[in-house]
Design an enzyme around this catalytic site. Structure first.
Site, short mmCIF file in Angstrom:
data_model
loop_
_atom_site.label_atom_id
_atom_site.label_comp_id
_atom_site.label_asym_id
_atom_site.label_seq_id
_atom_site.Cartn_x
_atom_site.Cartn_y
_atom_site.Cartn_z
N ASP A 28 0.82 -1.22 0.00
CA ASP A 28 0.00 0.00 0.00
C ASP A 28 0.86 1.27 0.00
OD1 ASP A 28 -2.20 -1.77 0.39
OD2 ASP A 28 -1.89 -1.69 2.54
N GLU A 67 -11.58 -1.37 -3.29
CA GLU A 67 -10.76 -0.70 -2.28
C GLU A 67 -9.58 -0.01 -2.93
OE1 GLU A 67 -9.57 -3.66 0.54
OE2 GLU A 67 -8.42 -4.83 -0.90
#
Length: 318
Positions: A32, A206
């Site tokens: 991420d 997401e």
């Protein structure tokens, strides 16, 4: 004729290989990654980890682990009463510069739980060697409590050409939410309602990222499942809109809140489950950072940087 065919196939193979090779990768375990930042000739990104992992480079080739944003085992006090069971492992940060400071947005949650929060901390500089380096927490930005909410993780920030700043966030549950931020406080602008721009109904959406190119706003989002190493099924889709708050539609005109999404990048060669787009304009080129699971290294998660281009009004990652 045969020789021309062989030459054409060889050229196609070469071009495909080039398109599949990132501008840069790093051996540092990264999940991420935030949008790349550049300060005083050094590039920075932040990523999931205890205290929020920080990494820097002077050339986008050789990367160095820096000290985490929060010392291991410490975190802002407000998190304890908001996200029960939080142990200092921050997820999916994103960073933007406003008002002469860097604003670092971070996620606090526990795996699979809808009880989550996004907070923000600021620092005048990213360089730990600078006397001005100091992260000051500014508290909670958004939170979620139930599976009907926008799960308050995976923040993505974008500054528009008029200086206004927008936040997108979310994971599964209520889908992807979007709202304008107050550029003075870094919080959601007073009187603003967070609106759904993709996903919903517990579906697999997401890691959103918002980017403007010309007259369009592009919302990059991940479908599939992350965090499974070689078995990860993540892939990146996109929709576009003439407004930063949507509605976003894909190339076929399907709304991203109704399951639309034009494919941008999926597993290719050793790059398994690409995801979590961040965009940086660098001179005449635009770079996109992502993470992937390395099939040549037992599925470890790493950062890759690719060139972002637009063809016929739609993004391509090369």
């Amino acid at each position: 004729m045969l020789s021309r065919l062989i030459l054409s196939l060889a050229l196609l193979t070469h071009l495909t290989a080039v398109a599949q090779t990132p501008v840069s990768t790093s051996g540092i375990t990264t999940h991420d990654p935030s949008t790349l930042q550049k300060e005083a000739g050094r590039y920075w990104y932040f990523s999931t980890g205890h205290g929020i992992q920080a990494v820097s480079s002077t050339d986008l080739q050789t990367w160095k682990l820096e000290k985490p944003v929060f010392e291991r085992g410490t975190w802002p006090n407000w998190i304890d009463s908001t996200v029960r069971g939080f142990k200092g492992h921050f997820w999916a940060p994103d960073c933007i510069r406003m008002n002469g400071k860097y604003y670092l947005y971070y996620s606090c949650s526990t795996f699979g739980s809808p009880v989550s929060a996004i907070g923000v901390a600021t620092s005048p500089t990213l360089d730990p060697q600078s006397p001005d380096y100091r992260w000051t927490d500014a508290g909670m930005v958004v939170r979620s409590k139930t599976r009907d909410d926008f799960n308050a993780i995976d923040p993505g920030l974008m500054r528009d050409t008029d200086g206004r700043v927008y936040l997108v966030y979310g994971s599964f549950h209520g889908g992807i939410g979007a709202a304008e931020l107050d550029t003075l406080t870094g919080k959601v602008k007073a009187g603003t309602t967070v609106g759904r721009v993709a996903g919903g109904r517990q579906s697999d959406w997401e890691a959103p990222a918002l980017h403007r190119e010309g007259n369009y706003y592009y919302l990059f989002v991940n479908n599939g499942f992350c965090c499974k190493g070689l078995n990860s099924t993540y892939y990146i889709v996109v929709g576009r809109s003439t407004s930063p708050l949507g509605p976003f539609v894909d190339r076929e005109g399907r709304d991203l809140t109704a399951g639309g999404g034009t494919l941008v990048l999926r597993t290719t060669g050793p790059y398994i489950g690409p995801g979590h787009v961040g965009v940086l304009r660098e001179g005449k080129q635009t770079l996109a950072s992502i993470h992937y699971y390395d099939a040549d290294d037992k599925g470890r998660s790493k950062i890759a940087i690719r060139r972002l281009k637009f063809r016929n009004g739609w993004p391509v990652l090369e």
